[in-house]
Design a protein around this motif. Structure first.
Motif, PDB file in Angstrom:
ATOM      1  N   HIS A  30       0.835  -1.207   0.000  1.00  0.00           N
ATOM      2  CA  HIS A  30       0.000   0.000   0.000  1.00  0.00           C
ATOM      3  C   HIS A  30       0.870   1.258   0.000  1.00  0.00           C
ATOM      4  O   HIS A  30       0.576   2.243  -0.714  1.00  0.00           O
ATOM      5  N   THR A  31       1.954   1.222   0.781  1.00  0.00           N
ATOM      6  CA  THR A  31       2.878   2.355   0.810  1.00  0.00           C
ATOM      7  C   THR A  31       3.538   2.559  -0.544  1.00  0.00           C
ATOM      8  O   THR A  31       3.628   3.684  -1.045  1.00  0.00           O
ATOM      9  N   HIS A  33       2.414   1.648  -3.443  1.00  0.00           N
ATOM     10  CA  HIS A  33       1.410   2.134  -4.392  1.00  0.00           C
ATOM     11  C   HIS A  33       1.155   3.629  -4.204  1.00  0.00           C
ATOM     12  O   HIS A  33       1.040   4.393  -5.185  1.00  0.00           O
ATOM     13  N   SER A  34       1.081   4.068  -2.966  1.00  0.00           N
ATOM     14  CA  SER A  34       0.837   5.488  -2.676  1.00  0.00           C
ATOM     15  C   SER A  34       1.984   6.352  -3.185  1.00  0.00           C
ATOM     16  O   SER A  34       1.765   7.418  -3.776  1.00  0.00           O
TER      17      SER A  34
END
Length: 616
Positions: A30-31, A33-34
Motif C-alpha cells: 500500500h505504501t 502504491h501510494s
C-alpha cells in the motif's frame, strides 16, 4: 514454551518461520502504491514514519544484543555467572515478533483513528501527559499485573516461558507468549492513545516512548551492571524511579522479588524489594578483572561473518555460517560498513566469547580483519602487528596459552607463529598453532586399511605432517605437483621415501589436501573421499563423493556457555586448532607449538580424548 501452555500462547505467524515479515506485506505494498501514484510529497507524516520506526527499534535492540554479549564476554561486570546454551538462543529467536505486532497495531490505529492521521511531528504537552501516564497508572498496573503473572495458574501457563531464561540477554525482555504480549501492548498503549484522543499526540512522542520502553527493557535484561553510582548519589530519589540491570536480574534468579518494570518505588511500597539488591549492585558495578587461561585468536572470514560472531546476530551466530538466511542481502550494506570501519579503525583484537571447561576459562579474541586482507601482501605487516599486540596483551595479563586460528598462523604470514617466539624469547604465554592435534584428527579420519592416499595441493604444516606420518605407516602418498613433491621429500625420512610417489596417472579413492578445487574434484574417481587438512572446508560439487569436515572434534558436555557455532562447523563442534590450545592448558604443557615444532601426535590425541573431546 511455558510448562503448561495456555490458550493463545503461540504467535499467529509462528508457522511462517523466517518469512513472518510477510504479514507486513499488505502495508508495504500500500505504501509503495501510494508513493508510486502520488509521490513522497503527498505521503502522510504518520504513515511514512511507521517503517522507519520499526527499523529503528530493530537496530536499537541489536545494539543492545551486541553490547551485552561483548560485556558478558569481558566478564568484569557480569551479574549472573551461569551458562547460556543453545536452547535459550533458539527459544529467544523470535524476539522481533513484538516489533512486528507493534507495527501492525500502528497501521490499524492509522486506519481506525482519524486523529492519528493528523498528528504533528512534535507536541510538548502530549509528551508531558505521556510521561505522567507512564509514571502513574501504567507502572502501578504493570506492577500488579506482573505479580498476578507469578500466581501459579498464570505462571505455569504463560509467564514461565519468560522465566525459563535465568541468564538473561536484552532480547529476553520481549520473549513472552502471544496473549501476554497483547496484554502488555494494551497497557502501554494507554500513554500513547490518551494524548492522541486529547489532541496532543505526536509522531516523535510515540517513537520516543517506544524507544524508552525498549531501552529500559533491554537494560534490565543485559546481565551486566552499567549505571554509575554517582547518578544515585547526586539525585537520591532516582533509586525509586529507575531500576538497574542487577535489580531486575534478581527477579530472574529469585522470581518473587523486584516485580517493578522500571520504577522500584512500588517494590518499596509493597515490601517486595529483595534485601540483597544494593549489595549486588555495588559488587557487580565494581566488578573483577578475570584472566583467562586460554585465548583463541581468530579473525573474521567473509563479509557476512560479522553477523556470525557471538556479538553479531544471535540467531545467525547459533548456526553454521554456511546455513544462509533469506534476509542476508538486506543487511549486506551494514556488513560493508562494518568491514570499512574495522579496516580503518580496528586497531586491536576484541573479545567475543568466554567459555569454561573444568577449572580453566577460555576466551575468543578476534583480529578485525577479513580473509581477503590476509592475501594482500601490503596488509601482512599491519596484521602481524595486530597479532603481536594481542600476544603481548595476553602475556601481560597472565594468559597461559594462546592458540592461533585460521590465517593468523599462516607460514607466509608469520611462520606459524615462530616470528613472535623468536622476537620475544621470554614469552610466558605459550603459542599453539594446533598442528599436532589437527594432524591426529586427519590421520584418524583415514580408514586403517587404506593403502594409498592422494595428496592434492598440500603445502601446509598439517598436510606435510599427515603425509609424513602416512609414509611411516607404510601408506603410499601420491602427488602430482612436482614442486610440492620435492619439498615434502626432504621432510620424509630416507627409509620411508619409497612410500612417497610422484605420479600423474594414479588416482586413489582417498584424497587429502589444503585446497581441492572444482576441476580437481571432477578428476577424482567415483566414490572418492575428500579430507581437508586446512581450517577451511571444501566446496562440495560432487554428489557421488564423500566430504569430511575440516579437522574438528565434538566438545565435552561439561563445557559451559557454548551457544554459537565456530564458523561453518555444527553446534558443539570445534576445530582441532582451537581445541589444541585448551588441551595444552589442561595438560599444563610448558612449550610452544609453532614454526616447525609440533606436539607428539599420539600424545596430544590421547590427551584430547582424556579430557572428553570426541572424534566426529
Amino acid at each position: 514454551m511455558a510448562t503448561r501452555p495456555g490458550p493463545l500462547t503461540e504467535w499467529p505467524w509462528h508457522w511462517m518461520g523466517s518469512f513472518k515479515y510477510l504479514v507486513l506485506a499488505p502495508a508495504a505494498l500500500h505504501t509503495a502504491h501510494s508513493v508510486g501514484t502520488k509521490g513522497w510529497g503527498d505521503m502522510n507524516l504518520v504513515y511514512a514514519a511507521m517503517l522507519p520506526a520499526l527499523l529503528l527499534r530493530l537496530f536499537h535492540n541489536q545494539i543492545w544484543i551486541s553490547l551485552s554479549r561483548h560485556q558478558t564476554a569481558r566478564r568484569k561486570h557480569i551479574i549472573v555467572d551461569r551458562s547460556l546454551e543453545f536452547d535459550q538462543v533458539d527459544r529467544e529467536r523470535s524476539w522481533d515478533d513484538q516489533a512486528i505486532l507493534a507495527t501492525l497495531f500502528f497501521y490499524v490505529a492509522y486506519a481506525a483513528i482519524p486523529s492519528v492521521r493528523l498528528m504533528p511531528m512534535w507536541e510538548a504537552k502530549g509528551a508531558i501527559i505521556m510521561a505522567l501516564l507512564h509514571v502513574g497508572p501504567v507502572e502501578f498496573i504493570n506492577y500488579w499485573f506482573h505479580r498476578a503473572l507469578h500466581h501459579h495458574f498464570l505462571y505455569s501457563r504463560y509467564h514461565s516461558h519468560h522465566h525459563a531464561s535465568i541468564v538473561t540477554e536484552p532480547i529476553t525482555a520481549v520473549i513472552h507468549p502471544f496473549v501476554e504480549t497483547l496484554a502488555y501492548f494494551l497497557l502501554f498503549s494507554i500513554p500513547m492513545l490518551i494524548p492522541i484522543y486529547m489532541g496532543y499526540g505526536s509522531v516523535l512522542g510515540v517513537v520516543l516512548y517506544l524507544a524508552y520502553n525498549d531501552f529500559i527493557n533491554n537494560m534490565g535484561h543485559c546481565n551486566f551492571e552499567m549505571l554509575p553510582k554517582w547518578i544515585f548519589q547526586r539525585f537520591p530519589p532516582l533509586k525509586y524511579l529507575m531500576y538497574t540491570p542487577s535489580y531486575h536480574s534478581l527477579h530472574h534468579t529469585k522470581f518473587r522479588t523486584n516485580y517493578s518494570l522500571a520504577m522500584p518505588i512500588y517494590d518499596y511500597i509493597f515490601n517486595t524489594m529483595d534485601k540483597s539488591t544494593d549489595e549486588l549492585y555495588e559488587r557487580t558495578l565494581i566488578g573483577t578483572e578475570e584472566t583467562p587461561d586460554v585465548v583463541h585468536l581468530t579473525h573474521m572470514t567473509t563479509l557476512q561473518s560479522i553477523y556470525h560472531l557471538r556479538v553479531g546476530i544471535a540467531s545467525i551466530a547459533s548456526r553454521p555460517s554456511d546455513n544462509h538466511v533469506w534476509y542476508m542481502w538486506m543487511i549486506c550494506p551494514m556488513a560493508w560498513l562494518s568491514m570499512v570501519l574495522a579496516w580503518v579503525y580496528g586497531s586491536s583484537a576484541f573479545i567475543v566469547e568466554s567459555l569454561k571447561l573444568k577449572k580453566i576459562m577460555m576466551q575468543t579474541w578476534v583480529i578485525p580483519r577479513y580473509n581477503f586482507q590476509y592475501s594482500l601482501t601490503r596488509e601482512r605487516e599491519s596484521i602481524n602487528r595486530l597479532i603481536e599486540q594481542a600476544i603481548s596483551d595476553a602475556d601481560g595479563r597472565g594468559v597461559k596459552v594462546l592458540s592461533l586460528g585460521l590465517f593468523n598462523q599462516e607460514r607466509q604470514l608469520n611462520g606459524s607463529g615462530e616470528l613472535f617466539t623468536q622476537k620475544y624469547p621470554k614469552l610466558r604465554v605459550r603459542l599453539v598453532d594446533g598442528s599436532g592435534l589437527a594432524t591426529a584428527v586427519v590421520l584418524k579420519s583415514i580408514p586403517l586399511d587404506t593403502k594409498r592416499v592422494f595428496l592434492c595441493e598440500g603445502s601446509s604444516k598439517v598436510a606435510h605432517a599427515t603425509a609424513t606420518a602416512l609414509c611411516e605407516r607404510g601408506v603410499q602418498v601420491i602427488m602430482n605437483q612436482k614442486k610440492e613433491y620435492d619439498m615434502l621429500k626432504l621432510r620424509v625420512a630416507e627409509s620411508n621415501t619409497a612410500y612417497l610417489k610422484f605420479s600423474s596417472d594414479e588416482i586413489p579413492q582417498i584424497w587429502i589436501g589444503d585446497i581441492i578445487n572444482d576441476k580437481q574434484q571432477m578428476g577424482a574417481p567415483r566414490g572418492a573421499t575428500f579430507i581437508p587438512t586446512s581450517q577451511f572446508p571444501f566446496k562440495k560439487i560432487r554428489k557421488d563423493c564423500t566430504y569430511l569436515s575440516n579437522p574438528a572434534m565434538k566438545i565435552p558436555e561439561a563445557m559451559q556457555n557454548v551457544h554459537t557455532c565456530e564458523n561453518w562447523l555444527p553446534r558443539r563442534v570445534m576445530s582441532a586448532w582451537r581445541i589444541a590450545g585448551m588441551v595444552h592448558a589442561l595438560e599444563g604443557w610448558g612449550i610452544h607449538e609453532c614454526g616447525d615444532d609440533m606436539m607428539d601426535i599420539e600424545q596430544v590425541w590421547s590427551a584430547a580424548i582424556k579430557h572428553g573431546f570426541i572424534p566426529l
